[in-house]
Design a protein around this motif. Sequence first.
Motif, mmCIF file in Angstrom:
data_model
loop_
_atom_site.group_PDB
_atom_site.id
_atom_site.type_symbol
_atom_site.label_atom_id
_atom_site.label_comp_id
_atom_site.label_asym_id
_atom_site.label_seq_id
_atom_site.Cartn_x
_atom_site.Cartn_y
_atom_site.Cartn_z
ATOM 1 N N CYS A 48 0.846 -1.187 0.000
ATOM 2 C CA CYS A 48 0.000 0.000 0.000
ATOM 3 C C CYS A 48 0.888 1.246 0.000
ATOM 4 N N VAL A 49 0.702 2.079 -1.005
ATOM 5 C CA VAL A 49 1.438 3.337 -1.118
ATOM 6 C C VAL A 49 0.495 4.463 -0.711
ATOM 7 N N GLN A 50 0.981 5.349 0.166
ATOM 8 C CA GLN A 50 0.123 6.433 0.630
ATOM 9 C C GLN A 50 0.960 7.639 1.027
ATOM 10 N N LYS A 51 0.318 8.789 0.971
ATOM 11 C CA LYS A 51 0.980 10.007 1.443
ATOM 12 C C LYS A 51 1.097 9.948 2.962
ATOM 13 N N SER A 52 2.225 10.474 3.491
ATOM 14 C CA SER A 52 2.461 10.390 4.923
ATOM 15 C C SER A 52 3.107 11.674 5.423
ATOM 16 N N THR A 53 2.708 12.070 6.607
ATOM 17 C CA THR A 53 3.318 13.228 7.286
ATOM 18 C C THR A 53 4.015 12.787 8.566
#
Length: 1418
Positions: free
Chosen positions: A1182-1187
């Motif tokens: 799973c690829v996702q934006k992260s902060t």
Amino acid sequence: MRRSLAHAQWQPGARTAGRRIRTLQLGPSAPATSFRSARWQRGGARLALAAVSVALKMADGGSGGAGSGASGGVLVQPRERAMCWDERVDFQAAFLQKLAKYVPNIYSAEMDPLLEKQEEMAQIKIFDPLEWYLFREDPDVCLEKLRQCGASQLCGKVFKGGETTYSCRDCAIDPTCVLCMDCFQNSIHKNHRYKMHTSTGGGFCDCGDTEAWKTGPLCTNHEPGAASTTKANSECQLNEELMAQAKKMFPSILKYIVDMTIWEEEKELPPVLMTREKTDHYYCVLFNDEHHSYDHVIYSLQRALGCEIGEAQLHTTAIDKEGRRAVKEGPYVSCQETKEEIKRHSENVSQRPLHVEVLHADVMAHQKFALRLGSWLNKLMSYSSDFRQIFCQICLKEEADSEKPCLISMLMLWDAKLHKGARKILHELIFSSFFMEMEYKKLFAIEFVKYYKPLQKEYISDDHDRSISVTALSVQMFTVPTLARHLIEEQNVITVITETLLEVLPEYLDKNNKFNFQGYSQDKLGRVYAVICDLKYILITKPTVWTDRLRVRFLEGFRSFLRILTCMQGMEEIQRQIGQHIEVDPDWEAAIAIQMQLKNILLMFQEWCACDEDLLLEAYKECHTAVMRCSTSSHSREKTVLQLCGHTLESKRYRVSVDPVSIHLPLSRTLAGLHVRLSKTGVISRLQEFVPSEQFQVELLMEYPLRCLVLVAQVAAEMWRRNGLSLISQVFYYQDVKCREEMYDKDIIMLQIGASFMDPNLFLLLILQRYELVSAFKKIMPTKDQDLTKQYNILIEEMLQVLIYVVGERYVPGVSSVTKEEITMREIIHLLCIEPMAHSAIAKSLPENENNETGLEKVINKVAVFKKPGVSGHGVYELKDECMKEFNMFFYHYTKTQHSKAEHTQKKRRKQENRDEALPPPPPPEFSPAFSNVVKVLNCDIMMYILRTILQRAVQLETHLWTEAMIQMVLHLLSLGLLEEKQQLEKAPEEEVTFDFYHKASRMGSSALNALNILMLLEKLKSVPQLEAQKDMINWILQMFDTVKRLREKSSLVATAATTSGSETTKSDETQSTQEKEKAERKRKAEAARLHRQKIMAQMSALQRNFIETHKLLYENTQETQGREDSVMEEESIPLAIDSSKIVLGPKRGPSITEKEVLTCILCQEEQEVRLESAAMVLSACVQKSTALTQHRGKTLELSGDTLDPLFIDPDLSCGTHTGSCGHVMHAACWQKYFEAMQLNSQQRLHVEQIFDLENGEYLCPLCKSLCNTVIPIIPLQTQKISSEDAEAVAQILSLARWLEIVMARISGYSAKNAKGEKQNAPCLINKGMGDFTSEFHSILSFGVQPSAKYSNSIKEMLVLFATTVYRVGLKVAPNEADPRIPMMTWSTCAFTIQCIENLLEDEGKPLFGSLQNRQWP
């Protein structure tokens, strides 16, 4: 609503001379006009038509009358033409000759027709002469006379699509009976309860149909004596001459309409219509279908015709509206080429080509005029019943010595092959003729049933909507009570419909002759539902009088219906998945959808059977035989013997957790429904005559419903979680309000039937065995395995719950003496015990009957009060206080959530009223005689053993095999037993009461575990801290024991009343001392609990020390070994020389050694070695934006994804792209098949809400169900062939300066070569997209560099897929494989993910390389 779904529509009425004249659509392209709107008028109209008439001079034989302006000559022309026809003996020949002469000329311009001129010329040349020939005088005068005679009392208004219709809920015989707006507003029904519907087109107003309404069949507009419906008299009858003319004309007109409508020849006409030389004038005609989209047709026409998009849209709109359209005009060869082009452009892998035909212009003209002639005939019949009867007689007349069907049957059989416009006109003819005359409606229905099977088969294989199919007319006939009875008796229509179902569903039968809808076609199965609806229509009204013939025919139909149920009994069996999770969820919607469709039909069959005693017994016998046949054919021959408490059960070997099981048991449930109706009518006393006791075998009858209930329990215990979401969905619908009446409820009834016939101890032993709980009650199970303990606890709870339902749920007519109103009231009471609800919320939670009614309005005011809308904006119903006592905490239609919420609400209410929190069950109604033995289950030996065992475990606190919910159910069962005994003692003397629950509960157990009786155990339970919430209930039960004891001892009534009402009285000052005692007791218990916890902790510490002492030698060995290893390491570290072969990084790096890596695919379970040249293996990811690493929380990037350069990372790390994986490995090919299967399932399950977005590539991991949106290809470790020593040797030969010199020389040579051939090469380079330049330059730069590894195509594809997903998700842009930012985004996500993991492990104090498993690394 008695309405066809067809779109054959009457148009809005137009008033002419005070008489409403309904208008019709004239045909596929003609405008709607009134019957006389196109009449040849005087003055300017004649001059306007003069020029058009010239075109037809040659067809008129050169006569000047047609083209002259003399008014006298023109006016007599229609009459003269009629006289010419009269002079001919054979009207048919003269009529066809005129049509052959005029029709091709009138309808010659099909591509760009002048519709008004076509209509005017058709009126002048054909319709005016026909009218003069029919009436023998001015048609206007005759039609005015017919109009003044009045119309039929039947309204007959045909509904348009989107028109509002009204159905009276109080007076309509069934929901298909509707009124138009005018009739409704002028009827008594507007003051009744009614429903409004939006018509989909077709069907007509039932005003005037006495069989459609209980009261008020006529509105004020159609009552006898009203202005629009004068009474018929002799003056209104057609004279004999006019009827003779009609009988002479109608056959020829009808035959022409039928012949041209079903004409198949594309190039030729019938010989009688070919009166001129054939021309090379053809049309390429495109037909409508429901497979191709609007845009696809427009695209195909643009490509094939080379036309603009506007023209293609006009063609497509006309095709969609009328069903066909000419898109090309010209010679045959040209039209044929266009046809092939359209087919070629419209065909693809998943779609067949569009339907295109090349028709001769004359064929096209005659087919168009045939439909126009049908509209003319349709309007003519609206004036007179005699015209309608003559039309019907001709349509139904069969040719002598001919096997051909009658004309109307031919049209019906050809319906599926006709285009939409033709269907509309033909359906209008049927509406305005057959359906307006009851006698001929019956004859038409007979013809319809005669050809019912081929009609339905054609419809199922057709692609048009049901609304324009002739099969949709079934509702107009099957819902008329007298007509339905006639069709059953004379045409055996029930058998015809059920046999049709059996003939259209054989493709779904498996090897066991059971339905299996895996891979079904949603569209085709949806069409099969129409046949099921016809069965509902024919059964919607029960007969009041039974004849012998009706009884015989109904039984034949019922036997045929049982054959369908036999194919459904046990269909789509499932088996528990052990070890590996199921790969793809099987299709389950089709089977559940058919159950929903059959729900009301099953109930209607049972109600029909209950109308006649002999019929009910015969039907029960047939159903019992069918159930036994299914049960014995699939039953195991192996037997097991179970002994408990001195009782022995011998049964077939079967385990739900191991063997196949099905949730679909319509045969068994139908038998349960018939059984309760036997009990209700009292006919069960004669059951022995039809089903002898030795053949009854109740154990087999209840076996399959019991398995189904066990399956539900095991699903609740999470034993079937590896079977996926499909089973969970099936269990949901099994208990949902849409299906439960004919699924879950009937299974409970079947268990009650088993309990009423079996020995209660054997019944409970069978329950224990099927729930696989025998070992749980024979001995104390080990408690080390917490999952197994939890599983057993849930199974025991589910079993106790079912036992509560078996002995306590009696609100079924036949199980006890209750009415449907009482059942509905009980449902509403328990819904409102959860919380106050709105009317719509209550209605949605109640089951609907065959008339779509819940019965809510009849009883809601008896049990609830309406609270007007407040701030919430909607009113709600609140339960009346006097109905609170009816609350049953274990109501069998509660879900677990509703049960918990209702319990909390009621306890809170009682606490607010200053009462105890005991929630005892209300006194249940008495079982009917047929079910009276069910109560014996409560006081049998096995039941007492179960109750004592559970209570004993709770008292001893030495085992985890009990829960508070379990104790709650045991208390409820005890309450039911005490209430039953109390009721029996109050109704009869003690010596007549055989139910001795009190004595059994007071008896000591026979074993050491059950040495205490139930009364003693209850007293001990009061001191268990975990059961503090149940203390009030325990006190109530103890008081009930005392009450029953007093009744047994015949104590005074005052004492009895005081005891039984103890739980309902408020707490007063007299009980204050008791409260103080209870408070002190609770304090003592809390202190005891604290000491008990301390004692347990001390015991655990002692056990720990004892374990260390016992295994002291092991600890010493471990320390010695560790010491030796440390010394060895010290010795090895003494030499300063370092083995260069073991250095991984740096200038002294040694050669790497690769190990063979073999992985197993979680989908196909096959092993494969990871190699560069092999097919790819991938990890779900799973690829996702992260902060996660951001330095300033909440900061957002100002740049968009289109302009953002990932090479320059923001120093705040405001946002990164994280890649995570659950580590489950698959073959790339297996994953692709899995993903495609999920996409296919989602397309077939449009009504199911997905928790992930397939369009964005999201899916669930097949094993752990983690959310994923890509895969990571597994790349094997590459061997480094050059060590540090080799690198030094190469560096001496090829230094950096030498390498630069060689590379620069090669670049110069390449530039010189291009300079010489610059002019020639420039275009070539442009055409090739600089491909040669790139490859050569890459070759130059790769000089002296170790060549890169060559990956297999499969690995390359997966690398591109992963990299593209990172690019798409990370930058939030559309996929673009050519974007140069993709490699940088891929490296960026690797770096970001590794940094996240390193920070996480550092925060937790764990080493970087030692705390994660291999599959957890990114």
